[in-house]
Design a protein around this motif. Structure first.
Motif, PDB file in Angstrom:
ATOM      1  N   ASN A   7       2.294   6.748  -0.923  1.00  0.00           N
ATOM      2  CA  ASN A   7       1.798   5.877  -1.992  1.00  0.00           C
ATOM      3  C   ASN A   7       1.743   6.640  -3.310  1.00  0.00           C
ATOM      4  OD1 ASN A   7       1.427   3.824  -0.130  1.00  0.00           O
ATOM      5  ND2 ASN A   7      -0.669   4.445   0.310  1.00  0.00           N
ATOM      6  N   CYS A   8       1.815   5.887  -4.412  1.00  0.00           N
ATOM      7  CA  CYS A   8       1.735   6.454  -5.765  1.00  0.00           C
ATOM      8  C   CYS A   8       0.392   7.165  -5.942  1.00  0.00           C
ATOM      9  CB  CYS A   8       1.882   5.325  -6.787  1.00  0.00           C
ATOM     10  SG  CYS A   8       1.689   5.845  -8.496  1.00  0.00           S
ATOM     11  N   LEU A   9       0.430   8.351  -6.499  1.00  0.00           N
ATOM     12  CA  LEU A   9      -0.795   9.126  -6.714  1.00  0.00           C
ATOM     13  C   LEU A   9      -1.738   8.466  -7.719  1.00  0.00           C
ATOM     14  CD1 LEU A   9       0.586  12.783  -6.828  1.00  0.00           C
ATOM     15  CD2 LEU A   9      -0.710  11.694  -4.995  1.00  0.00           C
ATOM     16  N   ASN A  10      -1.218   7.604  -8.564  1.00  0.00           N
ATOM     17  CA  ASN A  10      -2.049   6.961  -9.583  1.00  0.00           C
ATOM     18  C   ASN A  10      -2.570   5.596  -9.147  1.00  0.00           C
ATOM     19  OD1 ASN A  10      -3.183   6.899 -12.305  1.00  0.00           O
ATOM     20  ND2 ASN A  10      -1.758   5.218 -12.622  1.00  0.00           N
ATOM     21  N   CYS A  11      -1.667   4.703  -8.772  1.00  0.00           N
ATOM     22  CA  CYS A  11      -2.073   3.322  -8.489  1.00  0.00           C
ATOM     23  C   CYS A  11      -2.126   2.988  -6.993  1.00  0.00           C
ATOM     24  CB  CYS A  11      -1.145   2.349  -9.207  1.00  0.00           C
ATOM     25  SG  CYS A  11       0.541   2.367  -8.570  1.00  0.00           S
ATOM     26  N   LYS A  13       0.182   2.260  -4.945  1.00  0.00           N
ATOM     27  CA  LYS A  13       1.173   1.295  -4.445  1.00  0.00           C
ATOM     28  C   LYS A  13       2.182   2.035  -3.567  1.00  0.00           C
ATOM     29  CE  LYS A  13       1.109  -1.822  -8.405  1.00  0.00           C
ATOM     30  NZ  LYS A  13       1.892  -2.299  -9.569  1.00  0.00           N
ATOM     31  N   PRO A  14       2.766   1.346  -2.580  1.00  0.00           N
ATOM     32  CA  PRO A  14       3.793   1.981  -1.739  1.00  0.00           C
ATOM     33  C   PRO A  14       4.998   2.409  -2.586  1.00  0.00           C
ATOM     34  CG  PRO A  14       3.114  -0.128  -0.828  1.00  0.00           C
ATOM     35  CD  PRO A  14       2.471  -0.019  -2.166  1.00  0.00           C
ATOM     36  N   LEU A  15       5.551   3.576  -2.255  1.00  0.00           N
ATOM     37  CA  LEU A  15       6.686   4.114  -3.012  1.00  0.00           C
ATOM     38  C   LEU A  15       8.004   3.740  -2.358  1.00  0.00           C
ATOM     39  CD1 LEU A  15       5.304   7.676  -3.778  1.00  0.00           C
ATOM     40  CD2 LEU A  15       5.535   5.778  -5.373  1.00  0.00           C
ATOM     41  N   LYS A  16       9.011   3.524  -3.194  1.00  0.00           N
ATOM     42  CA  LYS A  16      10.369   3.253  -2.732  1.00  0.00           C
ATOM     43  C   LYS A  16      11.287   4.244  -3.420  1.00  0.00           C
ATOM     44  CE  LYS A  16       9.381  -1.628  -2.403  1.00  0.00           C
ATOM     45  NZ  LYS A  16       9.471  -2.877  -3.112  1.00  0.00           N
ATOM     46  N   GLY A  17      12.303   4.697  -2.710  1.00  0.00           N
ATOM     47  CA  GLY A  17      13.261   5.608  -3.333  1.00  0.00           C
ATOM     48  C   GLY A  17      13.256   6.981  -2.692  1.00  0.00           C
ATOM     49  N   ARG A  18      13.350   7.997  -3.516  1.00  0.00           N
ATOM     50  CA  ARG A  18      13.461   9.374  -3.022  1.00  0.00           C
ATOM     51  C   ARG A  18      12.313   9.740  -2.093  1.00  0.00           C
ATOM     52  NH1 ARG A  18      14.330  13.188  -8.090  1.00  0.00           N
ATOM     53  NH2 ARG A  18      12.996  14.368  -6.707  1.00  0.00           N
ATOM     54  N   ILE A  19      12.583  10.635  -1.181  1.00  0.00           N
ATOM     55  CA  ILE A  19      11.601  11.028  -0.178  1.00  0.00           C
ATOM     56  C   ILE A  19      10.442  11.843  -0.786  1.00  0.00           C
ATOM     57  CG2 ILE A  19      12.719  13.180   0.540  1.00  0.00           C
ATOM     58  CD1 ILE A  19      12.059  12.301   3.437  1.00  0.00           C
ATOM     59  N   ASP A  20      10.727  12.559  -1.873  1.00  0.00           N
ATOM     60  CA  ASP A  20       9.685  13.402  -2.486  1.00  0.00           C
ATOM     61  C   ASP A  20       9.043  12.741  -3.717  1.00  0.00           C
ATOM     62  OD1 ASP A  20      11.954  13.583  -4.041  1.00  0.00           O
ATOM     63  OD2 ASP A  20      11.733  15.729  -4.445  1.00  0.00           O
ATOM     64  N   LYS A  21       9.240  11.459  -3.890  1.00  0.00           N
ATOM     65  CA  LYS A  21       8.700  10.728  -5.028  1.00  0.00           C
ATOM     66  C   LYS A  21       7.168  10.680  -4.949  1.00  0.00           C
ATOM     67  CE  LYS A  21       9.722   6.482  -7.510  1.00  0.00           C
ATOM     68  NZ  LYS A  21      10.457   5.238  -7.486  1.00  0.00           N
ATOM     69  N   TYR A  23       5.201   9.139  -7.819  1.00  0.00           N
ATOM     70  CA  TYR A  23       4.711   8.059  -8.684  1.00  0.00           C
ATOM     71  C   TYR A  23       5.701   6.910  -8.660  1.00  0.00           C
ATOM     72  CZ  TYR A  23       2.140  12.087 -10.421  1.00  0.00           C
ATOM     73  OH  TYR A  23       1.360  13.215 -10.511  1.00  0.00           O
ATOM     74  N   CYS A  24       5.189   5.702  -8.858  1.00  0.00           N
ATOM     75  CA  CYS A  24       6.073   4.540  -8.821  1.00  0.00           C
ATOM     76  C   CYS A  24       6.890   4.387 -10.112  1.00  0.00           C
ATOM     77  CB  CYS A  24       5.290   3.264  -8.503  1.00  0.00           C
ATOM     78  SG  CYS A  24       3.915   2.936  -9.591  1.00  0.00           S
ATOM     79  N   ASP A  25       6.376   4.867 -11.244  1.00  0.00           N
ATOM     80  CA  ASP A  25       7.130   4.804 -12.493  1.00  0.00           C
ATOM     81  C   ASP A  25       6.585   5.852 -13.479  1.00  0.00           C
ATOM     82  OD1 ASP A  25       4.827   3.742 -13.775  1.00  0.00           O
ATOM     83  OD2 ASP A  25       5.444   1.703 -13.345  1.00  0.00           O
ATOM     84  N   PRO A  26       7.283   6.090 -14.594  1.00  0.00           N
ATOM     85  CA  PRO A  26       6.845   7.106 -15.568  1.00  0.00           C
ATOM     86  C   PRO A  26       5.447   6.827 -16.155  1.00  0.00           C
ATOM     87  CG  PRO A  26       9.120   6.502 -15.989  1.00  0.00           C
ATOM     88  CD  PRO A  26       8.607   5.557 -14.934  1.00  0.00           C
ATOM     89  N   ARG A  27       5.094   5.558 -16.288  1.00  0.00           N
ATOM     90  CA  ARG A  27       3.777   5.209 -16.823  1.00  0.00           C
ATOM     91  C   ARG A  27       2.660   5.690 -15.889  1.00  0.00           C
ATOM     92  NH1 ARG A  27       3.118  -0.840 -18.155  1.00  0.00           N
ATOM     93  NH2 ARG A  27       5.266  -0.406 -18.661  1.00  0.00           N
ATOM     94  N   CYS A  28       2.853   5.503 -14.579  1.00  0.00           N
ATOM     95  CA  CYS A  28       1.862   5.966 -13.604  1.00  0.00           C
ATOM     96  C   CYS A  28       1.767   7.494 -13.611  1.00  0.00           C
ATOM     97  CB  CYS A  28       2.208   5.479 -12.202  1.00  0.00           C
ATOM     98  SG  CYS A  28       1.435   3.897 -11.798  1.00  0.00           S
ATOM     99  N   LYS A  29       2.910   8.153 -13.728  1.00  0.00           N
ATOM    100  CA  LYS A  29       2.919   9.619 -13.770  1.00  0.00           C
ATOM    101  C   LYS A  29       2.130  10.113 -14.983  1.00  0.00           C
ATOM    102  CE  LYS A  29       5.916  13.648 -13.980  1.00  0.00           C
ATOM    103  NZ  LYS A  29       7.279  14.157 -14.042  1.00  0.00           N
ATOM    104  N   SER A  30       2.385   9.529 -16.135  1.00  0.00           N
ATOM    105  CA  SER A  30       1.705   9.913 -17.364  1.00  0.00           C
ATOM    106  C   SER A  30       0.195   9.654 -17.276  1.00  0.00           C
ATOM    107  CB  SER A  30       2.297   9.145 -18.550  1.00  0.00           C
ATOM    108  OG  SER A  30       1.639   9.490 -19.734  1.00  0.00           O
ATOM    109  N   ALA A  31      -0.176   8.491 -16.762  1.00  0.00           N
ATOM    110  CA  ALA A  31      -1.593   8.133 -16.636  1.00  0.00           C
ATOM    111  C   ALA A  31      -2.313   9.085 -15.687  1.00  0.00           C
ATOM    112  CB  ALA A  31      -1.732   6.690 -16.138  1.00  0.00           C
ATOM    113  N   HIS A  32      -1.663   9.445 -14.598  1.00  0.00           N
ATOM    114  CA  HIS A  32      -2.270  10.359 -13.618  1.00  0.00           C
ATOM    115  C   HIS A  32      -2.461  11.752 -14.213  1.00  0.00           C
ATOM    116  CE1 HIS A  32      -2.380  12.869  -9.881  1.00  0.00           C
ATOM    117  NE2 HIS A  32      -3.272  11.951  -9.600  1.00  0.00           N
TER     118      HIS A  32
END
Length: 127
Positions: A7-11, A13-21, A23-32
């Motif tokens: 799940n996203c470290l910020n929100c 939500k379940p993650l989709k995509g790369r195995i080492d992802k 955050y779900c998007d750049p906004r969540c990464k920045s907020a975290h």
């Protein structure tokens, strides 16, 4: 497939995509990252730098002509701290001016009031 982070470290939500992802998007990464930085205690260097910048701004503001006399209480009310300075200069009378970069101050008592004599660094002071 086994994910490192599900799940996203910020929100959360379940993650989709790369195995080492993480955050779900750049906004969540920045907020975290912003949230983590706010929770971190202010570093000593930052406190010193912030106080020096405030002191310099106040000395510059109250010394428009190159030399001025100001009540200490006036500067102190605005956050000035005389314990934070970058260097000093001693004149021929043995008065010690403390400097915050190019702006200096000398503590003085005049008519029973504590005041600062404000000056700006001059080339002859380097000798």
């Amino acid at each position: 497939m086994n994910r490192l982070q599900k799940n996203c470290l910020n929100c959360d939500k379940p993650l989709k995509g790369r195995i080492d992802k993480k955050y779900c998007d750049p906004r969540c990464k920045s907020a975290h990252q912003y949230k983590i930085e706010r929770e971190r205690p202010e570093r000593f260097f930052n406190k010193v730098d912030n106080q020096l910048r405030l002191n310099r701004r106040l000395l510059k503001e109250y010394n428009k002509a190159g030399k001025a006399i100001v009540r200490q209480s006036l500067l102190m009310e605005e956050g000035f701290d005389p314990n934070f300075f970058t260097h000093y200069w001693k004149n021929q009378k043995r008065d010690v001016y403390l400097f915050v970069y190019e702006y200096g101050f000398l503590s003085k008592k005049e008519n029973g009031n504590d005041k600062y004599v404000l000056i700006k660094w001059q080339d002859y002071m380097a000798k």
